[in-house]
Write a protein that holds these residues in place. Sequence first.
Motif, PDB file in Angstrom:
ATOM      1  N   ILE A 169       0.863  -1.184   0.000  1.00 32.33           N
ATOM      2  CA  ILE A 169       0.000   0.000   0.000  1.00 32.33           C
ATOM      3  C   ILE A 169       0.898   1.232   0.000  1.00 32.33           C
ATOM      4  O   ILE A 169       1.714   1.413   0.924  1.00 32.33           O
ATOM      5  N   ILE A 170       0.749   2.070  -1.015  1.00 34.17           N
ATOM      6  CA  ILE A 170       1.536   3.297  -1.128  1.00 34.17           C
ATOM      7  C   ILE A 170       0.577   4.476  -1.231  1.00 34.17           C
ATOM      8  O   ILE A 170      -0.298   4.497  -2.102  1.00 34.17           O
ATOM      9  N   ILE A 171       0.733   5.452  -0.355  1.00 28.85           N
ATOM     10  CA  ILE A 171      -0.109   6.638  -0.360  1.00 28.85           C
ATOM     11  C   ILE A 171       0.729   7.835  -0.815  1.00 28.85           C
ATOM     12  O   ILE A 171       1.929   7.890  -0.549  1.00 28.85           O
TER      13      ILE A 171
ATOM     14  N   PRO B 104      -2.044   8.181  12.254  1.00 28.48           N
ATOM     15  CA  PRO B 104      -2.604   6.982  12.896  1.00 28.48           C
ATOM     16  C   PRO B 104      -3.260   6.019  11.908  1.00 28.48           C
ATOM     17  O   PRO B 104      -3.203   4.795  12.106  1.00 28.48           O
ATOM     18  N   LEU B 105      -3.850   6.550  10.829  1.00 26.62           N
ATOM     19  CA  LEU B 105      -4.434   5.670   9.810  1.00 26.62           C
ATOM     20  C   LEU B 105      -3.351   4.859   9.105  1.00 26.62           C
ATOM     21  O   LEU B 105      -3.516   3.658   8.857  1.00 26.62           O
ATOM     22  N   LEU B 106      -2.248   5.532   8.750  1.00 22.05           N
ATOM     23  CA  LEU B 106      -1.163   4.822   8.064  1.00 22.05           C
ATOM     24  C   LEU B 106      -0.630   3.697   8.942  1.00 22.05           C
ATOM     25  O   LEU B 106      -0.289   2.616   8.446  1.00 22.05           O
TER      26      LEU B 106
ATOM     27  N   ASP C 299       2.721   0.981   3.646  1.00 23.51           N
ATOM     28  CA  ASP C 299       4.154   0.700   3.529  1.00 23.51           C
ATOM     29  C   ASP C 299       4.979   1.940   3.244  1.00 23.51           C
ATOM     30  O   ASP C 299       6.046   2.145   3.825  1.00 23.51           O
ATOM     31  N   VAL C 300       4.501   2.781   2.314  1.00 25.19           N
ATOM     32  CA  VAL C 300       5.271   3.951   1.883  1.00 25.19           C
ATOM     33  C   VAL C 300       4.342   5.150   1.779  1.00 25.19           C
ATOM     34  O   VAL C 300       3.212   5.030   1.274  1.00 25.19           O
ATOM     35  N   ALA C 301       4.818   6.301   2.242  1.00 30.32           N
ATOM     36  CA  ALA C 301       4.100   7.571   2.089  1.00 30.32           C
ATOM     37  C   ALA C 301       4.994   8.517   1.289  1.00 30.32           C
ATOM     38  O   ALA C 301       6.134   8.776   1.686  1.00 30.32           O
ATOM     39  N   ILE C 302       4.486   9.013   0.157  1.00 35.20           N
ATOM     40  CA  ILE C 302       5.281   9.853  -0.746  1.00 35.20           C
ATOM     41  C   ILE C 302       4.674  11.253  -0.792  1.00 35.20           C
ATOM     42  O   ILE C 302       3.462  11.407  -0.992  1.00 35.20           O
TER      43      ILE C 302
ATOM     44  N   PRO D  32      17.660  -1.702   7.912  1.00 33.86           N
ATOM     45  CA  PRO D  32      16.569  -0.905   8.500  1.00 33.86           C
ATOM     46  C   PRO D  32      15.273  -0.962   7.710  1.00 33.86           C
ATOM     47  O   PRO D  32      14.194  -0.739   8.271  1.00 33.86           O
ATOM     48  N   TYR D  33      15.365  -1.267   6.399  1.00 33.00           N
ATOM     49  CA  TYR D  33      14.163  -1.308   5.565  1.00 33.00           C
ATOM     50  C   TYR D  33      13.670  -2.738   5.315  1.00 33.00           C
ATOM     51  O   TYR D  33      12.850  -2.965   4.439  1.00 33.00           O
ATOM     52  N   GLU D  34      14.153  -3.675   6.087  1.00 36.43           N
ATOM     53  CA  GLU D  34      13.662  -5.056   6.003  1.00 36.43           C
ATOM     54  C   GLU D  34      12.695  -5.285   7.168  1.00 36.43           C
ATOM     55  O   GLU D  34      13.099  -5.225   8.346  1.00 36.43           O
ATOM     56  N   ASP D  35      11.433  -5.507   6.829  1.00 34.57           N
ATOM     57  CA  ASP D  35      10.365  -5.642   7.825  1.00 34.57           C
ATOM     58  C   ASP D  35      10.391  -4.491   8.828  1.00 34.57           C
ATOM     59  O   ASP D  35      10.443  -4.703  10.052  1.00 34.57           O
ATOM     60  N   PRO D  36      10.321  -3.256   8.343  1.00 36.48           N
ATOM     61  CA  PRO D  36      10.288  -2.116   9.268  1.00 36.48           C
ATOM     62  C   PRO D  36       8.998  -2.101  10.081  1.00 36.48           C
ATOM     63  O   PRO D  36       8.001  -2.714   9.690  1.00 36.48           O
ATOM     64  N   ARG D  37       9.024  -1.364  11.191  1.00 34.45           N
ATOM     65  CA  ARG D  37       7.883  -1.351  12.112  1.00 34.45           C
ATOM     66  C   ARG D  37       7.070  -0.070  12.009  1.00 34.45           C
ATOM     67  O   ARG D  37       6.311   0.270  12.915  1.00 34.45           O
ATOM     68  N   ALA D  38       7.208   0.621  10.873  1.00 42.76           N
ATOM     69  CA  ALA D  38       6.447   1.850  10.625  1.00 42.76           C
ATOM     70  C   ALA D  38       6.582   2.191   9.143  1.00 42.76           C
ATOM     71  O   ALA D  38       7.453   1.644   8.443  1.00 42.76           O
TER      72      ALA D  38
END
Length: 462
Positions: free
Chosen positions: A305-307, A344-346, A352-355, A382-388
């Motif tokens: 999911i990319i927003i 909070p929605l993300l 996964d990614v916000a651009i 750091p970008y493998e299974d990140p927590r945010a």
Amino acid sequence: MQRLQQFFLLLLVGAAAAGLAQATVAQEEQTKVAGNIVHYQPEQVHLAFGERTASEIVVTWSTRSLPPDPELGASSLVEYSRMVPGEVPRFTQHSRGTATKFVDGGRKQATQYIHRVTLSGLEANATYMYHCGSAVGWSAIFQFRTVPTATADWSPSVAIYGDMGNENAQSLARLQQETQRGMYDAIIHVGDFAYDMNTENARVGDEFMRQIETVAAYLPYMVVPGNHEEKFNFSNYRARFSMPGGTENMFYSFDLGPVHFVGISTEVYYFLNYGVKSLVFQYEWLRRDLAKANLPENRAERPWIIIYGHRPMYCSNENDNDCTHSETLTRVGWPFVHMFGLEPLLYEFGVDVAIWAHEHSYERLWPIYDYEVRNGTLKDSPYEDPRAPVHIVTGSAGCKEGREPFKGKIPEWSAFHSQDYGYTRLKAHNRTHLHFEQVSDDQDGAVIDEFWLVKSKHGSYQ
């Protein structure tokens, strides 16, 4: 002698009067002719995905006039056909659409007609040629390629950027070349067009749309509004584009390969003079869209999911707007009451990614939530299974306002930043791997930053 002088003076006055009358008649004739000029030729041609990404393309263009005789046109017509190697190209299909009168809000009330035609039932993995117009005027012939398959099992490539103007559109030439080389399946322009589309009675917007035709007539050109589109309640933006979803291009979503893309308007948080209804409506729609995309069966099919929206939640530029405030409106919502905040929605629905764009620079963040870095569990990955979510700011395509400086001390949550003009590339390789590159136009197309986002599972971070 005196009578003779009077006679010649009368002759001169008469000649001058006759000349003035003749000039007036000529001017009136010229005005009459100019008033009768018609403009049936299509221009500013651009594409977008329809409601069904795999099988629909919307063709949009502009004319200054409509045929006076209804029998002449269906003035909004696209003729097209699939291109088959070894066969003589000829148009075998056609679709009709609608023309909408658009009057700019400037002093001259400049008028044009925006034409929209949806091409439906397109075959996957096919190249189509098309032209648009009517019996009184046709565009040049363009072509586009449909997605390889309606399923998620392919790897789309997308160019992403914001803040590109009519003046100093530095990245445009390179994007034109790369489009012609077939490098992309779509373009995402994250707000701020032309600077501004309404300027000079919308002439700047017209010229910008002509500029991007060399890209947008061949690829779906997906957009969201920025602050520079605000004039007359975003009227130029609403009229000129044709995004899916029926919300006048302000927010929508679409699927492309293994990615669910979501485009939103950050401007509903800032231009409350147009009312709060749009903000509330978008927030409720976004919650429903993300909840649906995050259902286990949908996440299994399209896990990413990319927003994208114009103004960032985080940025470290040194200026007097969003980057100097820790509580940006898009992130936390209305001041004090913190209603309608998006972060909070993300987090809840595992975006996964916000651009973002707005800042005329590029910045990549570590995975972050509420100003806390939440990298992957492996120290060196750091970008493998990140927590945010991972945030990217890419607003450096080129505009007359120049570059944005950065703060003297860069925050610890900022992983990389650059003031180079350029744009971002995304390659969604599969359900587990995304690859991002930042292209510097200042450095002749060099890739100045790149990273892989790797996920073995997708879903809420809670």
